[in-house]
Design a protein around this motif. Structure first.
Motif, short mmCIF file in Angstrom:
data_model
loop_
_atom_site.label_atom_id
_atom_site.label_comp_id
_atom_site.label_asym_id
_atom_site.label_seq_id
_atom_site.Cartn_x
_atom_site.Cartn_y
_atom_site.Cartn_z
N VAL A 99 0.84 -1.21 0.00
CA VAL A 99 0.00 0.00 0.00
C VAL A 99 0.87 1.25 0.00
O VAL A 99 1.66 1.46 0.92
CB VAL A 99 -0.94 0.01 1.23
CG1 VAL A 99 -1.72 1.32 1.30
CG2 VAL A 99 -1.89 -1.18 1.16
N THR A 100 0.72 2.03 -1.06
CA THR A 100 1.30 3.38 -1.05
C THR A 100 0.25 4.29 -1.65
O THR A 100 -0.52 3.89 -2.54
CB THR A 100 2.61 3.48 -1.89
OG1 THR A 100 2.40 2.83 -3.13
CG2 THR A 100 3.79 2.83 -1.19
N GLU A 101 0.19 5.53 -1.15
CA GLU A 101 -0.81 6.52 -1.58
C GLU A 101 -2.22 5.94 -1.57
O GLU A 101 -2.98 6.07 -2.52
CB GLU A 101 -0.45 7.09 -2.95
CG GLU A 101 0.86 7.85 -2.90
CD GLU A 101 1.33 8.30 -4.27
OE1 GLU A 101 0.48 8.48 -5.16
OE2 GLU A 101 2.54 8.47 -4.42
N ARG A 102 -2.57 5.26 -0.49
CA ARG A 102 -3.90 4.68 -0.26
C ARG A 102 -4.34 3.76 -1.42
O ARG A 102 -5.53 3.66 -1.74
CB ARG A 102 -4.95 5.79 -0.08
CG ARG A 102 -4.89 6.50 1.25
CD ARG A 102 -5.25 5.65 2.45
NE ARG A 102 -6.63 5.15 2.48
CZ ARG A 102 -7.04 4.19 3.29
NH1 ARG A 102 -6.19 3.59 4.12
NH2 ARG A 102 -8.31 3.81 3.30
N THR A 103 -3.39 3.12 -2.05
CA THR A 103 -3.71 2.20 -3.16
C THR A 103 -2.93 0.90 -2.97
O THR A 103 -1.74 0.93 -2.70
CB THR A 103 -3.31 2.84 -4.52
OG1 THR A 103 -3.99 4.09 -4.63
CG2 THR A 103 -3.67 1.96 -5.70
N VAL A 104 -3.65 -0.22 -3.11
CA VAL A 104 -2.98 -1.52 -3.04
C VAL A 104 -2.42 -1.84 -4.44
O VAL A 104 -3.17 -1.86 -5.41
CB VAL A 104 -3.96 -2.66 -2.64
CG1 VAL A 104 -3.23 -4.00 -2.55
CG2 VAL A 104 -4.69 -2.34 -1.36
N ASN A 105 -1.11 -2.06 -4.51
CA ASN A 105 -0.47 -2.46 -5.75
C ASN A 105 -0.58 -3.99 -5.82
O ASN A 105 0.16 -4.71 -5.15
CB ASN A 105 0.99 -1.99 -5.70
CG ASN A 105 1.78 -2.40 -6.92
OD1 ASN A 105 1.29 -3.12 -7.80
ND2 ASN A 105 3.03 -1.98 -6.97
N ILE A 106 -1.52 -4.49 -6.63
CA ILE A 106 -1.86 -5.93 -6.57
C ILE A 106 -0.73 -6.81 -7.10
O ILE A 106 -0.24 -6.61 -8.21
CB ILE A 106 -3.13 -6.24 -7.37
CG1 ILE A 106 -4.27 -5.31 -6.97
CG2 ILE A 106 -3.55 -7.69 -7.19
CD1 ILE A 106 -5.49 -5.45 -7.87
N GLU A 107 -0.34 -7.81 -6.29
CA GLU A 107 0.65 -8.82 -6.70
C GLU A 107 -0.05 -10.12 -7.10
O GLU A 107 0.38 -10.82 -7.99
CB GLU A 107 1.62 -9.09 -5.55
CG GLU A 107 2.48 -7.88 -5.24
CD GLU A 107 3.19 -7.95 -3.91
OE1 GLU A 107 3.20 -9.02 -3.27
OE2 GLU A 107 3.72 -6.91 -3.48
N LYS A 108 -1.11 -10.44 -6.37
CA LYS A 108 -1.96 -11.57 -6.75
C LYS A 108 -3.35 -11.35 -6.18
O LYS A 108 -3.54 -10.46 -5.35
CB LYS A 108 -1.46 -12.94 -6.29
CG LYS A 108 -0.40 -13.03 -5.35
CD LYS A 108 -0.08 -14.47 -4.97
CE LYS A 108 0.56 -14.44 -3.61
NZ LYS A 108 1.92 -13.95 -3.67
#
Ligand code: ATP
Length: 434
Positions: free
Chosen positions: A338-347
């Motif tokens: 989570v950065t900048e209130r966004t989940v960077n999806i890995e799976k």
């Protein structure tokens, strides 16, 4: 080696910049240079720490060597001089740290440093915390500039001291220093062959769907390629198929890459903090949208009604097509930072699919033809028979995705993300992203 030998762990971090060098190269070089008066006791360690740390050069790596030597002072002096001469000191973000631990200290510091390592993979640590710890434990250390590298150096020592963490292996081949900065030559066909011969015991060498080589970096650092796999035998076997420019040296590391060690289970979105990585369950609550730059974003809602944005960024390529097929109401588990209130999806694990409906004009009960709109808020009328209806036809359509576990392709894999092939058989179908 005389009977007066000492076992010693050396942890090193933060020696490189984007323009050159690589802390793993320094580790391999030191192992070779020290070999005349220090024996390597176990595989060097390459650990990846919190992937969201802004000071990182690339993959937030740190390294440790486990040595046996007659003259620890000589080893320490050698390591310090080498780091001083090879680290990219002129770079503002390069702040080396080195930690030395001798065998008389191992038991005393094992638990504390092992906890520190786990903490550094998941949490954000201050330089002062690391300085207090190293002084409190009475360890020998050396820092340069602001000494931020002490955090990684202590963590790598903690990883070396504790065996009970999931691990994989990486074989790194280094270029001759005089060619660093020029284009690399690694024969692409030989990499695809290496993958064919050793997958799934090795992984992320190439990306079949995107027809890309993944294991060869592009920056000015000395890494020629890195082969990742489940054990030293498998990565060495893969390397036997690779044709490339001359290699200066190689090193096989034990590593926490591909283990999901960075992920924290979050029960609610209100628990989520910036610069941490999570496993989070929720319900898709808006249609995924693709924004400028090609990033696909949707919003996820938890049982308390809180929401957070989840993103499949452009580099995740074909994975975005899967994300675009989600609809509001789908129940999923997302894995990512989570950065900048966004989940960077890995799976993503899709655990429940919401029914999808297609809304169409109704059929005429007399002639069976599809009626036309009779105007705004006036329902439908059959042009031929004159029959009318106020009711639209709603029919369920087949979803183009299924329940299951999906991952980004190898070309977008983050170092710590655990490949689906490494999971124990899941109760759900698994769709590897290659
Ligand atoms: P490379 O992968 O090329 O070796 P890098 O991406 O590892 O480079 P570093 O140059 O090592 O980047 O910079 C990362 C810095 O962040 C180091 O100083 C390290 O000590 C520090 N660091 C690592 N983990 C944490 C953490 N959890 N909290 C705070 N600082 C951290």
């Amino acid at each position: 080696m005389s009977s007066e030998y000492t076992k010693m762990i050396v942890g090193i971090d933060d020696t490189d910049s984007r323009d050159g060098m690589c802390t793993t190269y320094l580790c391999a070089l030191l192992r070779d240079e020290l070999s005349s008066y220090a024996k390597t006791v176990s595989d060097p360690i390459l650990v990846r720490l919190n992937p969201t740390i802004p000071y990182k050069t690339r993959g937030n790596a740190s390294v440790a060597l486990f040595l046996e030597c007659d003259e620890p002072e000589k080893v320490m002096d050698h390591v310090i001089r080498k780091v001083a001469s090879m680290a990219c000191m002129e770079n503002e973000n390069t702040n080396p740290g080195i930690v030395f631990i001798t065998d008389d200290q191992f038991e005393k510091v094992r638990k504390t440093l092992s906890d520190f390592f786990r903490h550094a993979v998941k949490e954000v640590i201050t330089i002062d915390e690391a300085k207090e710890l190293v002084s409190g434990l009475g360890l020998k250390f050396k820092t340069f500039k602001n000494g931020r590298g002490l955090i990684g150096a202590l963590s790598a020592c903690g990883a070396m001291l504790s065996q009970d963490w999931d691990h994989t292996y990486e074989y790194i081949a280094y270029r001759k220093l005089e060619v660093c900065g020029t284009p690399r030559f690694v024969d692409g066909d030989s990499l695809f062959e290496a993958d064919r011969q050793t997958y799934p015991d090795t992984w992320d060498t190439v990306d079949l769907k995107n027809e890309m080589v993944v294991c060869v970096p592009h920056a000015g650092d000395p890494v020629l390629y890195g082969i990742r796999g489940k054990d030293a035998y498998s990565v060495e076997k893969a390397v036997s198929f690779i044709r490339s420019e001359p290699v200066e040296r190689v090193c096989i590391y034990r590593t926490n890459q591909g283990t999901d060690m960075h992920l924290i289970s979050a029960s609610t979105i209100s628990d989520i903090q910036e610069m941490h990585s999570y496993i989070l369950e929720g319900q898709v609550c808006c249609e995924p949208k693709t924004i400028r730059g090609g990033h696909t974003i949707f919003s996820l809602k938890d049982s308390a009604g809180d929401t957070i944005d989840c993103a499949a960024f452009e580099p995740t390529k074909n994975f975005r097509e899967l994300i675009r097929k989600l609809i509001p109401g789908d129940r999923i588990v997302v894995y990512g930072s989570v950065t900048e209130r966004t989940v960077n999806i890995e799976k993503i694990k899709i655990i429940g699919l919401s029914p999808k409906y297609e809304v169409r004009n109704p059929l005429c009960p007399s002639c069976g033809k599809r009626m036309k709109s009779a105007g705004s808020d006036q329902g439908y009328r059959c042009r031929k028979c004159g029959t009318s209806s106020m009711v639209t036809e709603r029919s369920e359509v087949k979803r183009e995705i299924g329940i299951g576990f999906y991952e980004v392709p190898p070309c977008a894999r983050r170092h710590l993300a655990k490949q689906l092939l490494r999971f124990e058989k899941d109760e759900l179908p698994v769709f590897a992203g290659r």
